[in-house]
Design an enzyme around this catalytic site. Sequence first.
Site, mmCIF file in Angstrom:
data_model
loop_
_atom_site.group_PDB
_atom_site.id
_atom_site.type_symbol
_atom_site.label_atom_id
_atom_site.label_comp_id
_atom_site.label_asym_id
_atom_site.label_seq_id
_atom_site.Cartn_x
_atom_site.Cartn_y
_atom_site.Cartn_z
ATOM 1 N N CYS A 1 0.944 -0.341 0.016
ATOM 2 C CA CYS A 1 0.115 0.299 -0.395
ATOM 3 C C CYS A 1 0.895 1.178 -0.139
ATOM 4 C CB CYS A 1 -1.686 -0.379 1.228
ATOM 5 S SG CYS A 1 -2.639 1.459 0.979
ATOM 6 N N GLN A 2 1.029 2.136 1.153
ATOM 7 C CA GLN A 2 1.635 3.234 1.102
ATOM 8 C C GLN A 2 3.101 3.258 1.553
ATOM 9 O OE1 GLN A 2 1.271 5.312 4.331
ATOM 10 N NE2 GLN A 2 1.931 7.611 3.607
#
Length: 364
Positions: free
Chosen positions: A151-152
């Site tokens: 994800c991030q």
Amino acid sequence: MLPFLMQMRLDDATEEYTELIKKIVKGIENLSRLREEDIEIGVTPKEAVYREEKLTLYHFQSTVQKQLRTPVLIVYALVNRPFMVDLQEDRSLVANLLKLGLDIYLIDWGYPTRADRWLTLDDYINGYINNCVDFIRKKHDLDKINLLGICQGGTFSLCYSAIYPEKVKNLIVMVTPVDFQISDSLLYMRGGCTLGAEALDIDLMVDCLGNIPGDFLNFEFLMLKPRQLGIQKYLDFPEIMHSEDKLLNFLRMEKWIFDSPDQAGEAYRQFLKDFYQANKLIKGEVTIGDKQVNLGNIRMPVLNLYAEKDHLVPPRSSIALERYIGTTDYTVRSFPVGHIGIYVSSKVQRDLPPIIANWLNARE
């Protein structure tokens, strides 16, 4: 006397009501026996091998004799805790990778406090991640290690690999946002990908709040699917609470969802403004500290994993990566699940770990 059909409906309703009451009674019995340790997450044995301020670097205990020579560092997002990759024994990406001979490290970012208000992306990427990579390189006497960004954390790993390509042997990104100009995605629009500060004034938010509360971000994520995530799962709860396994699965997931660290204000400001609102990553305009992020510098092998039903990181955002990186060794794989399903779906947990392990083994 009631008509026959109406009588049948009443009988059916009575039977369903009786069954529901039985499930609730059994569920209450299950709940009464539960202890806090029964819903513990992050259960795979591990050792803290490096600490820096709030950060802890964990090394997981190997479960097989023969390991891949090059270790893997998992870089998770700042939002939520990293132990979604190790939710429980039978649904653990970490445990399954260990069984396949991978040597796994994981960054736990900890819980930022007011003292961390001024941390920037420079601190996270050129500081913390780089220090963890150097620690692992030194410990294993290697020039390069493998990165797995989620994800991030995948976006951070892209930035890191573009800045320090000499330290990354293979790069894996999972449900990772790359192109943030996805105008039909609710999260991207709320972040301001279409209207910028007119959609969300990040400067005003950070200047007023300092750190961004984890509860605010949780509420934002829940409101993307308010009926499904905020109402329906609780309406369905009486139907699962009679099953101890389903009940524990539900409670572990709830524990993870609502264990949301605050976000360091300055890092949040830069990530929202530069990535969501200005889409600078694919334009080659992101600067981390004094270092320019050029995705074309990523020439090591790349494995891109995305979820086809992801409402947080739209597939189009992830698969855009191929157009901007410099490698000729690029592999993309998708799974018919959502953002969370890629970690916990039993089918994905059957298929995904071997894909990662085989891909790395072929490049060892």
